[in-house]
Design a protein around this motif. Sequence first.
Motif, PDB file in Angstrom:
ATOM      1  N   PRO A  12       0.808  -1.226   0.000  1.00  0.00           N
ATOM      2  CA  PRO A  12       0.000   0.000   0.000  1.00  0.00           C
ATOM      3  C   PRO A  12       0.838   1.272   0.000  1.00  0.00           C
ATOM      4  N   ASP A  13       1.942   1.281   0.756  1.00  0.00           N
ATOM      5  CA  ASP A  13       2.798   2.477   0.795  1.00  0.00           C
ATOM      6  C   ASP A  13       3.472   2.697  -0.552  1.00  0.00           C
ATOM      7  N   LEU A  14       3.926   1.618  -1.174  1.00  0.00           N
ATOM      8  CA  LEU A  14       4.552   1.730  -2.488  1.00  0.00           C
ATOM      9  C   LEU A  14       3.562   2.291  -3.499  1.00  0.00           C
ATOM     10  N   ALA A  15       2.337   1.761  -3.493  1.00  0.00           N
ATOM     11  CA  ALA A  15       1.315   2.230  -4.431  1.00  0.00           C
ATOM     12  C   ALA A  15       1.001   3.704  -4.201  1.00  0.00           C
ATOM     13  N   ALA A  16       0.872   4.100  -2.934  1.00  0.00           N
ATOM     14  CA  ALA A  16       0.535   5.487  -2.617  1.00  0.00           C
ATOM     15  C   ALA A  16       1.631   6.450  -3.073  1.00  0.00           C
ATOM     16  N   LEU A  17       2.880   6.089  -2.839  1.00  0.00           N
ATOM     17  CA  LEU A  17       3.986   6.972  -3.205  1.00  0.00           C
ATOM     18  C   LEU A  17       4.159   7.049  -4.718  1.00  0.00           C
ATOM     19  N   LEU A  18       3.943   5.924  -5.408  1.00  0.00           N
ATOM     20  CA  LEU A  18       4.023   5.963  -6.871  1.00  0.00           C
ATOM     21  C   LEU A  18       2.906   6.829  -7.452  1.00  0.00           C
ATOM     22  N   CYS A  19       1.721   6.755  -6.858  1.00  0.00           N
ATOM     23  CA  CYS A  19       0.623   7.618  -7.309  1.00  0.00           C
ATOM     24  C   CYS A  19       0.976   9.082  -7.100  1.00  0.00           C
ATOM     25  N   SER A  20       1.602   9.392  -5.980  1.00  0.00           N
ATOM     26  CA  SER A  20       2.031  10.770  -5.715  1.00  0.00           C
ATOM     27  C   SER A  20       3.034  11.232  -6.759  1.00  0.00           C
ATOM     28  N   ARG A  21       3.925  10.343  -7.139  1.00  0.00           N
ATOM     29  CA  ARG A  21       4.932  10.685  -8.143  1.00  0.00           C
ATOM     30  C   ARG A  21       4.273  10.990  -9.488  1.00  0.00           C
ATOM     31  N   CYS A  23       1.163  11.920 -10.058  1.00  0.00           N
ATOM     32  CA  CYS A  23       0.401  13.174  -9.940  1.00  0.00           C
ATOM     33  C   CYS A  23       1.328  14.375 -10.015  1.00  0.00           C
ATOM     34  N   HIS A  24       2.481  14.285  -9.383  1.00  0.00           N
ATOM     35  CA  HIS A  24       3.459  15.377  -9.413  1.00  0.00           C
ATOM     36  C   HIS A  24       3.917  15.649 -10.837  1.00  0.00           C
ATOM     37  N   ASP A  25       4.101  14.573 -11.621  1.00  0.00           N
ATOM     38  CA  ASP A  25       4.608  14.720 -12.986  1.00  0.00           C
ATOM     39  C   ASP A  25       3.595  15.357 -13.936  1.00  0.00           C
ATOM     40  N   VAL A  26       2.305  15.124 -13.687  1.00  0.00           N
ATOM     41  CA  VAL A  26       1.301  15.624 -14.638  1.00  0.00           C
ATOM     42  C   VAL A  26       0.595  16.894 -14.170  1.00  0.00           C
ATOM     43  N   ILE A  27       0.756  17.263 -12.903  1.00  0.00           N
ATOM     44  CA  ILE A  27      -0.001  18.414 -12.409  1.00  0.00           C
ATOM     45  C   ILE A  27       0.463  19.719 -13.045  1.00  0.00           C
ATOM     46  N   SER A  28       1.743  19.819 -13.381  1.00  0.00           N
ATOM     47  CA  SER A  28       2.247  21.054 -13.984  1.00  0.00           C
ATOM     48  C   SER A  28       1.659  21.308 -15.371  1.00  0.00           C
ATOM     49  N   PRO A  29       1.759  20.332 -16.317  1.00  0.00           N
ATOM     50  CA  PRO A  29       1.157  20.591 -17.636  1.00  0.00           C
ATOM     51  C   PRO A  29      -0.362  20.730 -17.584  1.00  0.00           C
ATOM     52  N   VAL A  30      -1.026  19.997 -16.688  1.00  0.00           N
ATOM     53  CA  VAL A  30      -2.484  20.140 -16.570  1.00  0.00           C
ATOM     54  C   VAL A  30      -2.836  21.526 -16.043  1.00  0.00           C
ATOM     55  N   ASN A  59       2.451  17.564 -23.540  1.00  0.00           N
ATOM     56  CA  ASN A  59       3.336  17.193 -22.443  1.00  0.00           C
ATOM     57  C   ASN A  59       2.625  16.263 -21.464  1.00  0.00           C
ATOM     58  N   ALA A  60       1.376  16.601 -21.119  1.00  0.00           N
ATOM     59  CA  ALA A  60       0.620  15.767 -20.188  1.00  0.00           C
ATOM     60  C   ALA A  60       0.367  14.378 -20.777  1.00  0.00           C
ATOM     61  N   SER A  61       0.023  14.326 -22.060  1.00  0.00           N
ATOM     62  CA  SER A  61      -0.241  13.051 -22.719  1.00  0.00           C
ATOM     63  C   SER A  61       1.003  12.173 -22.742  1.00  0.00           C
ATOM     64  N   VAL A  62       2.135  12.777 -23.084  1.00  0.00           N
ATOM     65  CA  VAL A  62       3.394  12.026 -23.144  1.00  0.00           C
ATOM     66  C   VAL A  62       3.763  11.483 -21.767  1.00  0.00           C
ATOM     67  N   ARG A  63       3.621  12.321 -20.747  1.00  0.00           N
ATOM     68  CA  ARG A  63       3.958  11.896 -19.388  1.00  0.00           C
ATOM     69  C   ARG A  63       3.054  10.757 -18.908  1.00  0.00           C
ATOM     70  N   LEU A  64       1.768  10.829 -19.233  1.00  0.00           N
ATOM     71  CA  LEU A  64       0.848   9.784 -18.814  1.00  0.00           C
ATOM     72  C   LEU A  64       1.134   8.467 -19.535  1.00  0.00           C
ATOM     73  N   LYS A  65       1.437   8.526 -20.825  1.00  0.00           N
ATOM     74  CA  LYS A  65       1.764   7.316 -21.575  1.00  0.00           C
ATOM     75  C   LYS A  65       3.055   6.683 -21.046  1.00  0.00           C
ATOM     76  N   PHE A  66       4.027   7.548 -20.718  1.00  0.00           N
ATOM     77  CA  PHE A  66       5.278   7.040 -20.153  1.00  0.00           C
ATOM     78  C   PHE A  66       5.011   6.378 -18.806  1.00  0.00           C
ATOM     79  N   ALA A  67       4.215   7.051 -17.951  1.00  0.00           N
ATOM     80  CA  ALA A  67       3.923   6.528 -16.620  1.00  0.00           C
ATOM     81  C   ALA A  67       3.188   5.193 -16.696  1.00  0.00           C
ATOM     82  N   ARG A  68       2.323   5.058 -17.693  1.00  0.00           N
ATOM     83  CA  ARG A  68       1.581   3.795 -17.840  1.00  0.00           C
ATOM     84  C   ARG A  68       2.533   2.623 -18.056  1.00  0.00           C
ATOM     85  N   LEU A  69       3.574   2.833 -18.844  1.00  0.00           N
ATOM     86  CA  LEU A  69       4.554   1.775 -19.074  1.00  0.00           C
ATOM     87  C   LEU A  69       5.520   1.613 -17.905  1.00  0.00           C
TER      88      LEU A  69
END
Length: 215
Positions: A12-21, A23-30, A59-69
């Motif tokens: 659970p901690d790993l999942a939560a921190l990865l989600c935070s990461r 969100c941090h990566d996409v919040i700027s372009p959004v 930028n947001a699209s690229v970051r999300l596609k990268f994060a998915r992989l």
Amino acid sequence: MPKNPNLTLSGPDLAALLCSRVCHDVISPVGAINNGLELLDDGAGDSDALDLIRTSALNASVRLKFARLAFGASGSVGASIDTGEAEKAAKDFAIAEKKTEVTWSGPRAIIPKNKVKLLLNLFLVAYSGIPRGGVMDITLENPETDARFVITIKGKMMRVPAKFVEIATGTLEEAVDAHSIQPYYTVLLADECGMDLTHIASEDKITFIAETAAA
């Protein structure tokens, strides 16, 4: 059990921190898209606002596609992924950031998804080592058997990310947080894949290596 004493996060901690990461990566372009829409609403700088929206949306699209992989499931448990997808994700990421040139060499192959995730996360570690931009060369050797990934960076103010070194060597003293979760995940993936992580630093380049551990 993980070989590295720093690999102690619960699921659970790993999942939560990865989600935070992520969100941090996409919040700027959004956020920039929202700013562009506000400019349009005000009727000022229509052309600049549209350029900002287009650039930020890409930028947001690229970051999300990268994060998915790199962080996501990308298929069922035990699935394999085409390294060509990883190549496209890495190159698109660099193009969107507009500060680093990426070259990629080696055979294209279908390999276990955790190895692709390791490759992309090692890419992020190396990318953070050239904050002012530069050149990155990625080489895949024997990806389907005794895989070896080599990423070499060159650029101004090069550095080996400190948290990556501390986590990889088992010497991290403080708790893992949203800033250090990405190198943590890189080291965890290497452990899961049975691969060793090393780096070699010189005056003109830094090389990061992930290679299949000796039996």
